[in-house]
Scaffold this motif. Sequence first.
Motif, PDB file in Angstrom:
ATOM      1  N   GLY A   1       0.816  -1.220   0.000  1.00 33.47           N
ATOM      2  CA  GLY A   1       0.000   0.000   0.000  1.00 33.47           C
ATOM      3  C   GLY A   1       0.843   1.259   0.000  1.00 33.47           C
ATOM      4  O   GLY A   1       1.767   1.391   0.803  1.00 33.47           O
ATOM      5  N   GLY A   2       0.516   2.157  -0.922  1.00 31.22           N
ATOM      6  CA  GLY A   2       1.258   3.405  -1.041  1.00 31.22           C
ATOM      7  C   GLY A   2       0.644   4.531  -0.238  1.00 31.22           C
ATOM      8  O   GLY A   2      -0.105   4.304   0.728  1.00 31.22           O
ATOM      9  N   TYR A   3       0.937   5.749  -0.656  1.00 30.26           N
ATOM     10  CA  TYR A   3       0.464   6.945   0.047  1.00 30.26           C
ATOM     11  C   TYR A   3      -0.943   7.301  -0.424  1.00 30.26           C
ATOM     12  O   TYR A   3      -1.213   7.358  -1.617  1.00 30.26           O
ATOM     13  N   GLY A   4      -1.825   7.544   0.544  1.00 27.03           N
ATOM     14  CA  GLY A   4      -3.220   7.830   0.218  1.00 27.03           C
ATOM     15  C   GLY A   4      -3.451   9.182  -0.419  1.00 27.03           C
ATOM     16  O   GLY A   4      -4.458   9.404  -1.054  1.00 27.03           O
TER      17      GLY A   4
ATOM     18  N   LYS B   1      13.033  -7.590  11.136  1.00 26.52           N
ATOM     19  CA  LYS B   1      13.623  -8.410  10.069  1.00 26.52           C
ATOM     20  C   LYS B   1      12.583  -9.328   9.411  1.00 26.52           C
ATOM     21  O   LYS B   1      12.831  -9.867   8.321  1.00 26.52           O
ATOM     22  N   ALA B   2      11.425  -9.492  10.051  1.00 29.13           N
ATOM     23  CA  ALA B   2      10.375 -10.358   9.497  1.00 29.13           C
ATOM     24  C   ALA B   2       9.400  -9.589   8.622  1.00 29.13           C
ATOM     25  O   ALA B   2       8.442 -10.175   8.105  1.00 29.13           O
ATOM     26  N   ILE B   3       9.633  -8.281   8.428  1.00 35.03           N
ATOM     27  CA  ILE B   3       8.666  -7.430   7.716  1.00 35.03           C
ATOM     28  C   ILE B   3       9.284  -6.863   6.439  1.00 35.03           C
ATOM     29  O   ILE B   3      10.386  -6.311   6.460  1.00 35.03           O
ATOM     30  N   LEU B   4       8.553  -6.997   5.343  1.00 34.24           N
ATOM     31  CA  LEU B   4       8.902  -6.345   4.079  1.00 34.24           C
ATOM     32  C   LEU B   4       7.743  -5.432   3.697  1.00 34.24           C
ATOM     33  O   LEU B   4       6.578  -5.761   3.954  1.00 34.24           O
ATOM     34  N   ILE B   5       8.056  -4.291   3.092  1.00 32.65           N
ATOM     35  CA  ILE B   5       6.981  -3.392   2.658  1.00 32.65           C
ATOM     36  C   ILE B   5       7.268  -2.842   1.261  1.00 32.65           C
ATOM     37  O   ILE B   5       8.418  -2.829   0.810  1.00 32.65           O
ATOM     38  N   GLU B   6       6.197  -2.437   0.605  1.00 31.55           N
ATOM     39  CA  GLU B   6       6.317  -1.651  -0.639  1.00 31.55           C
ATOM     40  C   GLU B   6       5.378  -0.464  -0.491  1.00 31.55           C
ATOM     41  O   GLU B   6       4.290  -0.594   0.063  1.00 31.55           O
ATOM     42  N   SER B   7       5.791   0.689  -0.978  1.00 29.85           N
ATOM     43  CA  SER B   7       5.005   1.914  -0.771  1.00 29.85           C
ATOM     44  C   SER B   7       4.629   2.598  -2.082  1.00 29.85           C
ATOM     45  O   SER B   7       4.408   3.802  -2.127  1.00 29.85           O
ATOM     46  N   LEU B   8       4.571   1.820  -3.179  1.00 26.38           N
ATOM     47  CA  LEU B   8       4.291   2.405  -4.483  1.00 26.38           C
ATOM     48  C   LEU B   8       2.873   2.145  -4.980  1.00 26.38           C
ATOM     49  O   LEU B   8       2.369   2.876  -5.829  1.00 26.38           O
ATOM     50  N   SER B   9       2.221   1.112  -4.476  1.00 22.48           N
ATOM     51  CA  SER B   9       0.959   0.672  -5.073  1.00 22.48           C
ATOM     52  C   SER B   9      -0.216   1.542  -4.655  1.00 22.48           C
ATOM     53  O   SER B   9      -0.234   2.138  -3.578  1.00 22.48           O
ATOM     54  N   ARG B  10      -1.239   1.552  -5.531  1.00 25.11           N
ATOM     55  CA  ARG B  10      -2.445   2.334  -5.273  1.00 25.11           C
ATOM     56  C   ARG B  10      -3.723   1.509  -5.410  1.00 25.11           C
ATOM     57  O   ARG B  10      -4.804   2.014  -5.152  1.00 25.11           O
TER      58      ARG B  10
ATOM     59  N   GLN C   1       3.697   1.430   5.571  1.00 27.42           N
ATOM     60  CA  GLN C   1       4.457   1.932   6.722  1.00 27.42           C
ATOM     61  C   GLN C   1       3.596   1.931   7.984  1.00 27.42           C
ATOM     62  O   GLN C   1       4.074   1.592   9.073  1.00 27.42           O
ATOM     63  N   VAL C   2       2.337   2.289   7.821  1.00 24.38           N
ATOM     64  CA  VAL C   2       1.400   2.256   8.948  1.00 24.38           C
ATOM     65  C   VAL C   2       1.276   0.821   9.462  1.00 24.38           C
ATOM     66  O   VAL C   2       1.300   0.571  10.674  1.00 24.38           O
ATOM     67  N   ALA C   3       1.170  -0.124   8.541  1.00 21.42           N
ATOM     68  CA  ALA C   3       1.045  -1.533   8.928  1.00 21.42           C
ATOM     69  C   ALA C   3       2.316  -2.017   9.628  1.00 21.42           C
ATOM     70  O   ALA C   3       2.234  -2.754  10.624  1.00 21.42           O
ATOM     71  N   ARG C   4       3.469  -1.623   9.122  1.00 15.22           N
ATOM     72  CA  ARG C   4       4.729  -2.050   9.762  1.00 15.22           C
ATOM     73  C   ARG C   4       4.818  -1.511  11.186  1.00 15.22           C
ATOM     74  O   ARG C   4       5.184  -2.259  12.104  1.00 15.22           O
ATOM     75  N   ARG C   5       4.464  -0.244  11.391  1.00 15.95           N
ATOM     76  CA  ARG C   5       4.490   0.340  12.737  1.00 15.95           C
ATOM     77  C   ARG C   5       3.558  -0.444  13.668  1.00 15.95           C
ATOM     78  O   ARG C   5       3.898  -0.727  14.814  1.00 15.95           O
ATOM     79  N   TYR C   6       2.395  -0.800  13.154  1.00 12.75           N
ATOM     80  CA  TYR C   6       1.419  -1.556  13.946  1.00 12.75           C
ATOM     81  C   TYR C   6       2.010  -2.916  14.326  1.00 12.75           C
ATOM     82  O   TYR C   6       1.921  -3.350  15.483  1.00 12.75           O
ATOM     83  N   ALA C   7       2.601  -3.600  13.353  1.00 13.00           N
ATOM     84  CA  ALA C   7       3.155  -4.936  13.601  1.00 13.00           C
ATOM     85  C   ALA C   7       4.321  -4.884  14.589  1.00 13.00           C
ATOM     86  O   ALA C   7       4.442  -5.768  15.454  1.00 13.00           O
ATOM     87  N   LEU C   8       5.163  -3.880  14.480  1.00 14.57           N
ATOM     88  CA  LEU C   8       6.290  -3.750  15.412  1.00 14.57           C
ATOM     89  C   LEU C   8       5.784  -3.585  16.839  1.00 14.57           C
ATOM     90  O   LEU C   8       6.353  -4.157  17.781  1.00 14.57           O
TER      91      LEU C   8
END
Length: 202
Positions: free
Chosen positions: A88-91, A115-124, A101-108
């Motif tokens: 998920g990218g920027y709204g 190290k168990a988290i990968l993200i992509e921030s380009l998709s819409r 990034q919001v999801a990663r913060r929540y998971a942390l």
Amino acid sequence: MSTRGRKSKRGLAGWMWRLLLLALVWLVGVAAYIVWVGQRDDAARADAIIVLGAAAYDAKPSPVFEERIRHGIDLYKRGMAPTLIFTGGYGGSGARFSESQVARRYALRQGVPEKAILIESLSRNTHENLRQASLLMQQHNLHSVIIVSDPLHMARALRISRGLGVRAVGSPTPTSRFRTFATRWRFLLQEVYFFHRDRLPR
């Protein structure tokens, strides 16, 4: 009008009604298939869990997105896969954080190691979510995934995954924020529309 003309008109009307009925049966069948897929949880051990993006409000996930994140974390903690992929990218232009990034913060905060988290921030959208996730899979030598999304979204997500060559099974959220009849009906109609739109040449 002649008798022959009247018969011809009645015949045409009859064929139109048959075609309309056929179209209605087809649409009901597609809707039933979407509901059926959304009721199946086929989660099995995999290389990663892909959590499809949804709206986020600054640093906070929307209720729909939070359900997806929570379910993805639950699968991870149950040992279904060692890696979480948040998409998920920027709204909007003013957004401080992308959905992933919001999801990663929540998971942390829930104790998932970084190290168990990968993200992509380009998709819409869903297509881009899965395309970007598949690129991450290639980069990290990941071959099989569990896809997490809302039940009525699952059929489309799995269909797109197959088109991208991603080996995927679905695990819909056990609860959905689309609870009222009106919201579920709108969501289902939208997915029936996308079922057909995705088959049109791009």
